[in-house]
Design an enzyme around this catalytic site. Sequence first.
Site: not given
Length: 305
Positions: A208, A255
């Site tokens: 991610s 993230h």
Amino acid sequence: MHPEEPVGPMPTDGQGRGSGPARCPRHPERETGVSCTRCGRPVCPECMVPAAVGFQCPECAHGGAPRQQYPPQQPRTTARGLLALGDGALVTKVLIGLNLLVFLYTQYVADGLQAGRLVLWSRALPSGARGGLAAGPDEWYRLVSAMFMHAGLLHLVMNMFSLWVLGPQLERVLGRLRYLGLYLVSGVAGNALAYLVTGADLQSVGASGAIYGLMGATAVLFKVTRTPMQPVIALLVVNLVFTFSLSDVIDWRAHVGGLVAGLVTGAGLMYAPRAHRNLVQGLTVAGVLALSLVLMLLGTARLPG
């Protein structure tokens, strides 16, 4: 940095052999892997004009130049003169394949080896075994290996779908080597920020961080090509809201770190000045890696003695 990838129509030496990478006619110092969908001429990020399919050069977009005005494409070559494979998403496919192989390995082969000397990923391990991203400099490699490990099939599918949507366009625009550098430094930077904030006990896996880096670079690409920013901004906002809403199960640190690294790296790659393009691009990637190293050093310094 010199990508070794298909780079569009090549000038020839009169015998049909490519003599170098494709370069934008308006900016001859810029190599590019993207061609105008109307006339076939190479077009760099600064000159790209979004079209219904792909990109057009300014002449075709504003003047309606006849299709195939540019000479027919000759066999394409890499930066070292090798024949190109013609696959604009090769690195993306390789990355997806690596993620799949590591998933199969960790799910069906390596369960009994998780507490061994070489711990390849960041995961909640059985009581008494090591967990988290890293226990110190001798395990910093796990900040990289954790990028290829996923917690389950749904986690893998979601990340690989995002990689397939975002990756090929950036790979064609940046070239294979620059695109791979963007992906890796974004993932490392995201994990380094998570390591700094949470420490060695963090349980974090997945691609991610790298994928958020691709989102950031896509936003830069839209800005460079004057593409309406609303879709990519909406995508980022939705994903960030989702990330922070489920912060108990989603690592927001990876993230955010990946997103910031992708924005910075993408800007350095696409806005590099003409006279020092390769130097600025190389320094951008090296700078993001250096900052990641600083985060890792600070995170290690915070570990219990």
